[in-house]
Design a protein around this motif. Sequence first.
Motif, PDB file in Angstrom:
ATOM      1  N   THR A  31       0.831  -1.209   0.000  1.00 53.20           N
ATOM      2  CA  THR A  31       0.000   0.000   0.000  1.00 53.20           C
ATOM      3  C   THR A  31       0.862   1.254   0.000  1.00 53.20           C
ATOM      4  O   THR A  31       0.581   2.224  -0.725  1.00 53.20           O
ATOM      5  CB  THR A  31      -0.929   0.010   1.227  1.00 53.20           C
ATOM      6  N   TRP A  72      -4.167   4.294   5.627  1.00 61.33           N
ATOM      7  CA  TRP A  72      -2.959   3.509   5.876  1.00 61.33           C
ATOM      8  C   TRP A  72      -2.393   3.839   7.256  1.00 61.33           C
ATOM      9  O   TRP A  72      -2.057   2.955   8.039  1.00 61.33           O
ATOM     10  CB  TRP A  72      -1.915   3.774   4.796  1.00 61.33           C
ATOM     11  N   ASN A  75      -4.958   2.724   9.930  1.00 62.77           N
ATOM     12  CA  ASN A  75      -4.985   1.267  10.086  1.00 62.77           C
ATOM     13  C   ASN A  75      -3.833   0.807  10.970  1.00 62.77           C
ATOM     14  O   ASN A  75      -3.961  -0.142  11.740  1.00 62.77           O
ATOM     15  CB  ASN A  75      -4.906   0.588   8.721  1.00 62.77           C
ATOM     16  N   ASP A  81      -8.597  -2.771   9.676  1.00 60.52           N
ATOM     17  CA  ASP A  81      -8.287  -3.510   8.460  1.00 60.52           C
ATOM     18  C   ASP A  81      -9.490  -3.608   7.527  1.00 60.52           C
ATOM     19  O   ASP A  81      -9.337  -3.710   6.316  1.00 60.52           O
ATOM     20  CB  ASP A  81      -7.784  -4.910   8.806  1.00 60.52           C
ATOM     21  N   ARG A  84      -9.557  -1.106   4.814  1.00 61.45           N
ATOM     22  CA  ARG A  84      -8.638  -1.357   3.692  1.00 61.45           C
ATOM     23  C   ARG A  84      -9.368  -1.998   2.514  1.00 61.45           C
ATOM     24  O   ARG A  84      -9.184  -1.584   1.362  1.00 61.45           O
ATOM     25  CB  ARG A  84      -7.494  -2.257   4.160  1.00 61.45           C
TER      26      ARG A  84
END
Length: 272
Positions: A31, A72, A75, A81, A84
């Motif tokens: 990512t 990001w 998280n 998560d 995401r």
Amino acid sequence: MQTSFFIAAAALYAICAFLPSRQHLAISIGTALGWTLHGLALWGDVVAPDSLRLGFAVMLSAALWISVGFYWLDNRNRALDSLRVLVLPVAACAVLLPIAFPGSAITLEGKTVLFPWHVAVAMLAYSTLTIAAFHAVLMALQESHLHALRGMINERKGGWFSIAIARLPALLTMEKILFRMIGLGFTLLTLTVVSGLVFSEQLFGKALTWDHKTIFTLLSWLLFGVLLAGRHWRGWRGKTALTFTLTGFVTLLLAYVGSRFVLEVVLHRGLA
């Protein structure tokens, strides 16, 4: 070069979106790499010698670039998560938009040094409030899911999207995150509005014109301001907060992105 970076970023986003959560390190690295390539591609696409290339596709792509960076980091701090697998597929699509709709160049000749900063702050404001709107939609879906007894009892039969929604943090936590986003976006939008109103002559080379862009931007600013005031003084939350957030975002979208889409795609005209 920009096209290759856009495609590579989209591929990394898509891969990381569907990797199992136990592959946390690979997801984090992938990512971050995709986000870096996305940012480099946007920079190379937007910034040119003595000009800026802007358009609705660049704005949306930049908004998702900010979104990926935000989630990001979030998280890593809150282990969100499930966000995401919702954010990255959208980003994988949005990152490719500037390839299909490159926009038009705005010359910097005759513009003051304030102009690029005004554009940068405006893009950050639009991007942050886009994140807030996306987050508000997630909250609405989450609340709907909580009221669906079947989904609560057997969430695994609802598919990956239903599972992701069911695993989101508590609504109160999501709400706190939402208002932090709105607070930051409102601050940036205030700077955009003030600089546009006060320095219109220096920024754009002409006196302020009360066109649809100015009116919709001010209306959006007012809606978000009322929401924050209502939150502080009256404790607004839930459906009231979601309604104000989405209405303010749609109004802001009409101020720039919507008009750019009509001009560039429907009417095939450049930026004004």
